[in-house]
Motif scaffolding. Structure first.
Motif, PDB file in Angstrom:
ATOM      1  N   ILE A  47      25.411  -1.547 -18.946  1.00 21.81           N
ATOM      2  CA  ILE A  47      25.828  -2.670 -18.104  1.00 21.81           C
ATOM      3  C   ILE A  47      25.449  -3.990 -18.761  1.00 21.81           C
ATOM      4  CG2 ILE A  47      25.572  -3.779 -15.843  1.00 21.81           C
ATOM      5  CD1 ILE A  47      25.106  -0.997 -14.671  1.00 21.81           C
ATOM      6  N   LYS A  48      24.215  -4.082 -19.206  1.00 23.97           N
ATOM      7  CA  LYS A  48      23.748  -5.279 -19.920  1.00 23.97           C
ATOM      8  C   LYS A  48      23.207  -4.840 -21.276  1.00 23.97           C
ATOM      9  CE  LYS A  48      22.591  -8.350 -16.126  1.00 23.97           C
ATOM     10  NZ  LYS A  48      21.482  -9.053 -15.467  1.00 23.97           N
ATOM     11  N   PRO A  49      24.084  -4.822 -22.264  1.00 23.90           N
ATOM     12  CA  PRO A  49      23.713  -4.236 -23.567  1.00 23.90           C
ATOM     13  C   PRO A  49      22.463  -4.829 -24.201  1.00 23.90           C
ATOM     14  CG  PRO A  49      26.059  -4.693 -23.473  1.00 23.90           C
ATOM     15  CD  PRO A  49      25.456  -5.301 -22.237  1.00 23.90           C
ATOM     16  N   LYS A  50      22.086  -6.034 -23.807  1.00 19.63           N
ATOM     17  CA  LYS A  50      20.891  -6.614 -24.416  1.00 19.63           C
ATOM     18  C   LYS A  50      19.607  -6.162 -23.735  1.00 19.63           C
ATOM     19  CE  LYS A  50      22.880 -10.604 -26.635  1.00 19.63           C
ATOM     20  NZ  LYS A  50      23.279 -11.993 -26.434  1.00 19.63           N
ATOM     21  N   GLU A  51      19.734  -5.692 -22.487  1.00 20.92           N
ATOM     22  CA  GLU A  51      18.539  -5.259 -21.736  1.00 20.92           C
ATOM     23  C   GLU A  51      18.279  -3.780 -21.991  1.00 20.92           C
ATOM     24  OE1 GLU A  51      16.502  -7.174 -19.844  1.00 20.92           O
ATOM     25  OE2 GLU A  51      17.662  -8.963 -20.305  1.00 20.92           O
ATOM     26  N   THR A  52      17.899  -3.458 -23.208  1.00 22.21           N
ATOM     27  CA  THR A  52      17.656  -2.050 -23.535  1.00 22.21           C
ATOM     28  C   THR A  52      16.239  -1.657 -23.127  1.00 22.21           C
ATOM     29  OG1 THR A  52      16.735  -2.442 -25.731  1.00 22.21           O
ATOM     30  CG2 THR A  52      19.138  -2.343 -25.558  1.00 22.21           C
ATOM     31  N   LEU A  53      15.936  -0.385 -23.313  1.00 23.40           N
ATOM     32  CA  LEU A  53      14.592   0.116 -22.995  1.00 23.40           C
ATOM     33  C   LEU A  53      13.756   0.214 -24.259  1.00 23.40           C
ATOM     34  CD1 LEU A  53      15.560   2.955 -20.518  1.00 23.40           C
ATOM     35  CD2 LEU A  53      15.267   0.517 -20.098  1.00 23.40           C
ATOM     36  N   LYS A  54      14.219  -0.419 -25.327  1.00 23.54           N
ATOM     37  CA  LYS A  54      13.545  -0.219 -26.611  1.00 23.54           C
ATOM     38  C   LYS A  54      12.401  -1.193 -26.815  1.00 23.54           C
ATOM     39  CE  LYS A  54      17.687   1.838 -28.236  1.00 23.54           C
ATOM     40  NZ  LYS A  54      18.967   1.673 -28.888  1.00 23.54           N
ATOM     41  N   GLY A  55      11.294  -0.653 -27.309  1.00 25.90           N
ATOM     42  CA  GLY A  55      10.150  -1.476 -27.685  1.00 25.90           C
ATOM     43  C   GLY A  55       9.356  -2.019 -26.513  1.00 25.90           C
ATOM     44  N   ILE A  56       9.497  -1.425 -25.322  1.00 30.78           N
ATOM     45  CA  ILE A  56       8.669  -1.857 -24.185  1.00 30.78           C
ATOM     46  C   ILE A  56       7.264  -1.284 -24.376  1.00 30.78           C
ATOM     47  CG2 ILE A  56       8.364  -1.793 -21.685  1.00 30.78           C
ATOM     48  CD1 ILE A  56      11.391  -1.490 -21.418  1.00 30.78           C
ATOM     49  N   LYS A  57       6.253  -2.152 -24.242  1.00 34.11           N
ATOM     50  CA  LYS A  57       4.895  -1.673 -24.511  1.00 34.11           C
ATOM     51  C   LYS A  57       4.043  -1.651 -23.256  1.00 34.11           C
ATOM     52  CE  LYS A  57       4.726  -2.777 -29.377  1.00 34.11           C
ATOM     53  NZ  LYS A  57       5.921  -3.631 -29.553  1.00 34.11           N
ATOM     54  N   ASP A  58       4.598  -2.104 -22.152  1.00 32.91           N
ATOM     55  CA  ASP A  58       3.821  -2.187 -20.923  1.00 32.91           C
ATOM     56  C   ASP A  58       4.425  -1.240 -19.874  1.00 32.91           C
ATOM     57  OD1 ASP A  58       2.414  -2.891 -18.714  1.00 32.91           O
ATOM     58  OD2 ASP A  58       3.047  -4.996 -18.679  1.00 32.91           O
ATOM     59  N   ALA A  59       3.695  -0.175 -19.561  1.00 35.95           N
ATOM     60  CA  ALA A  59       4.207   0.825 -18.610  1.00 35.95           C
ATOM     61  C   ALA A  59       4.519   0.180 -17.259  1.00 35.95           C
ATOM     62  CB  ALA A  59       3.190   1.952 -18.440  1.00 35.95           C
ATOM     63  N   LYS A  60       3.722  -0.816 -16.904  1.00 39.88           N
ATOM     64  CA  LYS A  60       3.890  -1.481 -15.612  1.00 39.88           C
ATOM     65  C   LYS A  60       5.266  -2.129 -15.494  1.00 39.88           C
ATOM     66  CE  LYS A  60       1.244  -2.529 -12.054  1.00 39.88           C
ATOM     67  NZ  LYS A  60       0.909  -3.756 -11.403  1.00 39.88           N
ATOM     68  N   LYS A  61       5.746  -2.665 -16.604  1.00 41.71           N
ATOM     69  CA  LYS A  61       7.063  -3.283 -16.613  1.00 41.71           C
ATOM     70  C   LYS A  61       8.124  -2.256 -16.207  1.00 41.71           C
ATOM     71  CE  LYS A  61      10.238  -5.898 -19.313  1.00 41.71           C
ATOM     72  NZ  LYS A  61      10.648  -6.617 -20.474  1.00 41.71           N
ATOM     73  N   ILE A  62       7.952  -1.049 -16.704  1.00 38.71           N
ATOM     74  CA  ILE A  62       8.932   0.002 -16.420  1.00 38.71           C
ATOM     75  C   ILE A  62       8.804   0.475 -14.972  1.00 38.71           C
ATOM     76  CG2 ILE A  62       9.701   2.329 -17.047  1.00 38.71           C
ATOM     77  CD1 ILE A  62       8.642   1.734 -19.898  1.00 38.71           C
ATOM     78  N   THR A  63       7.566   0.733 -14.529  1.00 38.62           N
ATOM     79  CA  THR A  63       7.409   1.242 -13.159  1.00 38.62           C
ATOM     80  C   THR A  63       7.841   0.177 -12.136  1.00 38.62           C
ATOM     81  OG1 THR A  63       5.054   0.673 -13.284  1.00 38.62           O
ATOM     82  CG2 THR A  63       5.626   2.954 -13.689  1.00 38.62           C
ATOM     83  N   THR A  64       7.591  -1.100 -12.436  1.00 41.37           N
ATOM     84  CA  THR A  64       8.026  -2.164 -11.530  1.00 41.37           C
ATOM     85  C   THR A  64       9.546  -2.218 -11.465  1.00 41.37           C
ATOM     86  OG1 THR A  64       6.066  -3.435 -12.067  1.00 41.37           O
ATOM     87  CG2 THR A  64       7.855  -4.636 -11.024  1.00 41.37           C
ATOM     88  N   GLN A  65      10.187  -2.127 -12.621  1.00 35.67           N
ATOM     89  CA  GLN A  65      11.650  -2.150 -12.651  1.00 35.67           C
ATOM     90  C   GLN A  65      12.237  -0.970 -11.875  1.00 35.67           C
ATOM     91  OE1 GLN A  65      13.603  -4.548 -14.032  1.00 35.67           O
ATOM     92  NE2 GLN A  65      15.566  -3.542 -13.741  1.00 35.67           N
ATOM     93  N   ILE A  66      11.598   0.197 -11.985  1.00 40.54           N
ATOM     94  CA  ILE A  66      12.070   1.373 -11.252  1.00 40.54           C
ATOM     95  C   ILE A  66      12.015   1.098  -9.739  1.00 40.54           C
ATOM     96  CG2 ILE A  66      11.507   3.782 -10.646  1.00 40.54           C
ATOM     97  CD1 ILE A  66      10.540   4.148 -13.569  1.00 40.54           C
ATOM     98  N   ARG A  67      10.907   0.547  -9.270  1.00 41.63           N
ATOM     99  CA  ARG A  67      10.746   0.285  -7.829  1.00 41.63           C
ATOM    100  C   ARG A  67      11.633  -0.857  -7.331  1.00 41.63           C
ATOM    101  NH1 ARG A  67       9.325   4.472  -7.078  1.00 41.63           N
ATOM    102  NH2 ARG A  67       7.276   5.316  -6.720  1.00 41.63           N
ATOM    103  N   LYS A  68      11.717  -1.925  -8.121  1.00 38.83           N
ATOM    104  CA  LYS A  68      12.409  -3.133  -7.633  1.00 38.83           C
ATOM    105  C   LYS A  68      13.868  -3.201  -8.031  1.00 38.83           C
ATOM    106  CE  LYS A  68       8.542  -5.860  -6.541  1.00 38.83           C
ATOM    107  NZ  LYS A  68       7.455  -6.618  -7.130  1.00 38.83           N
ATOM    108  N   GLY A  69      14.203  -2.573  -9.182  1.00 41.87           N
ATOM    109  CA  GLY A  69      15.576  -2.673  -9.661  1.00 41.87           C
ATOM    110  C   GLY A  69      15.947  -4.121  -9.918  1.00 41.87           C
ATOM    111  N   GLY A  70      17.198  -4.464  -9.689  1.00 41.63           N
ATOM    112  CA  GLY A  70      17.627  -5.851  -9.848  1.00 41.63           C
ATOM    113  C   GLY A  70      18.437  -6.040 -11.118  1.00 41.63           C
ATOM    114  N   GLY A  71      19.233  -7.095 -11.136  1.00 44.64           N
ATOM    115  CA  GLY A  71      20.055  -7.406 -12.298  1.00 44.64           C
ATOM    116  C   GLY A  71      21.094  -6.336 -12.588  1.00 44.64           C
ATOM    117  N   GLY A  72      21.516  -5.607 -11.553  1.00 46.18           N
ATOM    118  CA  GLY A  72      22.525  -4.573 -11.753  1.00 46.18           C
ATOM    119  C   GLY A  72      21.940  -3.174 -11.734  1.00 46.18           C
ATOM    120  N   MET A  73      20.614  -3.090 -11.704  1.00 43.18           N
ATOM    121  CA  MET A  73      19.983  -1.762 -11.637  1.00 43.18           C
ATOM    122  C   MET A  73      19.536  -1.475 -10.214  1.00 43.18           C
ATOM    123  SD  MET A  73      16.833  -0.267 -13.834  1.00 43.18           S
ATOM    124  CE  MET A  73      15.606   0.782 -13.066  1.00 43.18           C
TER     125      MET A  73
END
Ligand code: HEC
Length: 99
Positions: A47-73
């Motif tokens: 959906i947003k080719p620039k917002e990949t999951l690559k090189g994320i180093k903070d687990a919290k960023k991922i778990t927060t995104q899972i719970r909150k979604g947003g920006g098309g997720m």
């Protein structure tokens, strides 16, 4: 005699440990394939080719995104993805999509 009992215990323990590690890895991957890969194939983003999951180093960023979604997720509540599963997903993503 004593030695062989000790050996049997060591073998059994190592076997159990690797089984657990394998199950955790398989679960993170299976969860990702079931819930995330439709939009994030290979850690990308259809959906947003620039917002990949690559090189994320903070687990919290991922778990927060899972719970909150947003920006098309969509947001995933604790029924859709438990806290334990969210952590498995974060570990899997950080381990798998490094760059
Ligand atoms: C319906 C499509 C869709 C699904 C399903 C989806 N995502 Fe997303 N995801 C997106 C979109 C779109 C964005 C970009 C959000 C933004 O721009 O704020 C995103 C962003 C993210 C980000 C932030 C990336 C960054 O670097 O900012 C993470 C982490 C993420 N998703 C993880 C997941 C996980 C884990 C799952 C499965 C539980 C999942 N996504 C399921 C569409 C989806």
């Amino acid at each position: 005699m004593k030695k062989s009992i000790l050996m049997a215990t060591v073998v059994a323990t190592v076997g159990m440990m690797s089984a657990t590690a394998f199950a955790a890895a398989a679960t993170g991957e299976a969860l990702f394939k079931a819930k995330c890969a439709s939009c994030h194939p290979d850690g990308g983003n259809i959906i947003k080719p620039k917002e990949t999951l690559k090189g994320i180093k903070d687990a919290k960023k991922i778990t927060t995104q899972i719970r909150k979604g947003g920006g098309g997720m969509p947001a995933f509540d604790a029924k859709a993805v438990s806290d334990a599963d969210a952590k498995l997903l974060a570990d899997y993503i950080m381990k798998t999509f490094k760059k």
